[in-house]
Design a protein around this motif. Structure first.
Motif, short mmCIF file in Angstrom:
data_model
loop_
_atom_site.label_atom_id
_atom_site.label_comp_id
_atom_site.label_asym_id
_atom_site.label_seq_id
_atom_site.Cartn_x
_atom_site.Cartn_y
_atom_site.Cartn_z
N LEU A 56 43.50 45.74 50.51
CA LEU A 56 43.10 44.92 51.66
C LEU A 56 41.69 45.27 52.14
O LEU A 56 40.91 44.37 52.49
N ILE A 57 41.34 46.56 52.15
CA ILE A 57 40.00 46.96 52.57
C ILE A 57 38.94 46.35 51.66
O ILE A 57 37.97 45.74 52.12
N ASN A 58 39.13 46.50 50.36
CA ASN A 58 38.11 46.02 49.42
C ASN A 58 38.11 44.51 49.28
O ASN A 58 37.06 43.91 49.06
N CYS A 59 39.27 43.89 49.42
CA CYS A 59 39.33 42.42 49.40
C CYS A 59 38.58 41.85 50.58
O CYS A 59 37.75 40.94 50.44
N ASN A 60 38.84 42.38 51.77
CA ASN A 60 38.17 41.91 52.99
C ASN A 60 36.67 42.13 52.90
O ASN A 60 35.87 41.22 53.18
N ALA A 61 36.26 43.34 52.49
CA ALA A 61 34.82 43.64 52.39
C ALA A 61 34.14 42.74 51.37
O ALA A 61 33.03 42.26 51.59
N SER A 96 48.16 51.85 48.18
CA SER A 96 47.69 50.76 47.31
C SER A 96 47.41 49.49 48.11
O SER A 96 46.40 48.81 47.88
N LEU A 97 48.31 49.17 49.05
CA LEU A 97 48.12 47.98 49.88
C LEU A 97 46.82 48.08 50.67
O LEU A 97 46.04 47.12 50.72
N THR A 98 46.60 49.23 51.30
CA THR A 98 45.41 49.38 52.13
C THR A 98 44.14 49.38 51.29
O THR A 98 43.13 48.79 51.68
N LEU A 99 44.18 50.01 50.13
CA LEU A 99 43.02 50.02 49.24
C LEU A 99 42.66 48.60 48.82
O LEU A 99 41.48 48.22 48.79
N GLY A 129 42.97 44.86 40.15
CA GLY A 129 43.83 45.94 39.67
C GLY A 129 44.66 46.56 40.78
O GLY A 129 45.83 46.91 40.58
N ASN A 130 44.08 46.68 41.98
CA ASN A 130 44.83 47.20 43.11
C ASN A 130 45.93 46.25 43.55
O ASN A 130 47.01 46.69 43.95
N ALA A 131 45.66 44.96 43.48
CA ALA A 131 46.69 43.98 43.81
C ALA A 131 47.85 44.07 42.82
O ALA A 131 49.03 44.01 43.21
N ILE A 132 47.53 44.22 41.54
CA ILE A 132 48.57 44.40 40.52
C ILE A 132 49.36 45.68 40.78
O ILE A 132 50.59 45.72 40.64
N ALA A 133 48.65 46.76 41.17
CA ALA A 133 49.31 48.04 41.44
C ALA A 133 50.34 47.93 42.56
O ALA A 133 51.38 48.61 42.52
N CYS A 134 50.09 47.06 43.53
CA CYS A 134 51.06 46.86 44.61
C CYS A 134 52.38 46.32 44.06
O CYS A 134 53.47 46.79 44.44
N GLY A 135 52.30 45.34 43.16
CA GLY A 135 53.50 44.79 42.55
C GLY A 135 54.22 45.80 41.68
O GLY A 135 55.46 45.90 41.70
N LEU A 136 53.45 46.57 40.91
CA LEU A 136 54.05 47.60 40.05
C LEU A 136 54.76 48.67 40.87
O LEU A 136 55.84 49.15 40.50
N VAL A 168 60.54 40.34 42.84
CA VAL A 168 59.42 40.03 43.74
C VAL A 168 58.14 40.70 43.23
O VAL A 168 57.07 40.08 43.20
N GLY A 169 58.24 41.98 42.82
CA GLY A 169 57.07 42.66 42.28
C GLY A 169 56.54 41.98 41.03
O GLY A 169 55.33 41.80 40.87
N ALA A 170 57.46 41.58 40.13
CA ALA A 170 57.06 40.90 38.90
C ALA A 170 56.46 39.53 39.20
O ALA A 170 55.49 39.10 38.55
N LEU A 171 57.03 38.84 40.20
CA LEU A 171 56.52 37.51 40.59
C LEU A 171 55.09 37.63 41.12
O LEU A 171 54.23 36.81 40.78
N GLU A 172 54.83 38.66 41.95
CA GLU A 172 53.48 38.85 42.48
C GLU A 172 52.50 39.08 41.36
O GLU A 172 51.40 38.49 41.32
N ILE A 173 52.87 39.92 40.38
CA ILE A 173 51.97 40.21 39.25
C ILE A 173 51.72 38.95 38.43
O ILE A 173 50.58 38.65 38.04
N GLY A 174 52.78 38.18 38.18
CA GLY A 174 52.64 36.96 37.40
C GLY A 174 51.73 35.94 38.06
O GLY A 174 50.85 35.35 37.42
#
Length: 399
Positions: A327-332, A322-325, A291-298, A381-387
């Motif tokens: 990346l932190i949780n993805c890495n962890a 959103s990006l940091t939230l 959901g956070n990754a989607i939020a970055c695109g939105l 670009v945002g829509a492409l990332e979400i897709g």
């Protein structure tokens, strides 16, 4: 002590030493990076040659990280990090000496950029794999968050300090200062009481070990899908240096000062997120990370048609958060899901995906913007990332 208890990682003495010395080292890093970029620009007056400098620094991550990962799994990570810090000191001092003696050339600076990138190929995956040994898995989320807050706060301070210092001291002095800034963390690594146990393993071919690490990442859906998400977010959204100047100039009509404001706003959002995340020790679900990754695109889509500076900077602050939230949780999440014996290889793969996707994503983003314009380009670009996330990185329904 009550303040320390808000941040679980800071209750660990070894991590407190690491965290404090990282402040100094990261400011030195941003001093050198900023001075190096300005030096190349003043020497060449070429945007292409400035871009080539960045390419040389990121190239080793594509070339070496898959191979360094298996080597890290076989060696004491604290000693590896002690070695990389000493090598960083050597490169900064040599680069400073090169300028001090008046022998600098563009090719020499490219060489040192590649040299730094080669050290990064060992240091970054080793440092990530070292964190669970340093703080334990319970405080891992807090440690990664504090590291992110450190990085983003020094990213705001370092370039401003470099710009100020360059009015009074030479480029060579900046590089010598970076070398000095690394001494405290070298001392810290020598004094850390961390039992970095390395299990004895039978000798096998490096390519076989790399393949085993890749298979381990592929068969684990948490690792595999988070790696895909990290690559997409890094390549398409994290490239502020690609679309930020264009947005500042063509949409906000604010020039270089507008671009600086965008970076400051995104950095502020990132820093706030890092501090708040560091207070938590909970492990977030894959759906939350997705959901956070989607939020970055939105968020990128939201800013695409904003033409006033204050609302745009506010949204860029949200984007940084959103990006940091994410990346932190993805890495962890990747580190928590990785078996200990494969952690070096999987962190090497993470570095390969995260840094390796940036140049290709930058080319794609700049091409889209060139053909259809800045605002519409960012929307696409945002829509492409979400897709792409929805197709390749969506967590299983049962998760």
């Amino acid at each position: 002590m009550r303040l320390l208890q808000l941040f679980p990682a800071l209750t660990v003495k070894n991590y407190r030493i690491f965290w404090i010395t990282q402040w100094v080292a990261l400011i030195g890093f941003w001093l050198q990076l900023t001075a190096q970029q300005w030096l190349v620009y003043t020497m060449t007056d070429s945007a292409f040659l400035l871009g080539l400098l960045s390419a040389c620094q990121f190239a080793p991550s594509l070339l070496f990280t898959l191979f360094t990962g298996f080597w890290i799994d076989r060696h004491n990570k604290r000693k590896i990090l002690l070695g990389t810090q000493c090598t960083y000191i050597a490169q900064a001092a040599l680069l400073g000496l090169l300028l001090w003696t008046g022998n600098e050339t563009y090719l020499w600076i490219l060489f040192f950029a590649f040299f730094v990138g080669s050290i990064d190929a060992f240091d970054m995956p080793a440092r990530m794999a070292f964190m669970p040994e340093l703080v334990g898995k319970k405080a891992l989320h807090s440690a990664i968050s504090l590291n992110s807050a450190n990085f983003n706060l020094t990213r705001m301070i370092g370039p401003l300090l470099a710009a100020f210092l360059l009015n009074y001291i030479s480029y060579s002095s900046i590089f010598f200062l970076n070398a000095l800034s690394l001494i405290p963390i070298v001392i810290a690594y020598t004094r850390m009481n961390v039992n970095s146990v390395v299990e004895e393993k039978p000798e096998s071919h490096p390519l076989k070990e790399i393949r085993e690490g890749l298979l381990q990442a592929h068969k684990n859906p948490v690792i595999f899908k988070n790696l895909i998400a990290a690559g997409l977010v890094s390549g398409l959204i994290l490239n502020l240096g690609t679309y930020g100047p264009l947005f500042a100039d063509r949409v906000l009509h604010a020039g270089i000062n507008g671009f600086g404001s965008i970076l400051f706003a995104a950095g502020t959002g990132s820093m706030i997120c890092g501090v708040l995340s560091a207070m938590a020790s909970r492990q977030f679900s894959r759906k939350f990370i997705f959901g956070n990754a989607i939020a970055c695109g939105l968020t990128l889509m939201a800013v695409s048609h904003v033409s006033f500076q204050i609302p745009a900077l506010t949204i860029f602050g949200i984007l940084g958060f959103s990006l940091t939230l994410f990346l932190i949780n993805c890495n962890a999440s990747i580190q928590m899901a990785s078996p200990k014996e494969y952690l070096g290889r999987i962190m090497g793969l993470y570095t390969f995906v995260f840094l390796g996707s940036a140049p290709f994503g930058s080319l794609l983003v700049s091409t889209i913007i060139e053909f259809i314009g800045t605002s519409m380009g960012l929307l696409v670009v945002g829509a492409l990332e979400i897709g792409l996330l929805s197709i390749f990185a969506r967590p299983d329904e049962k998760k």
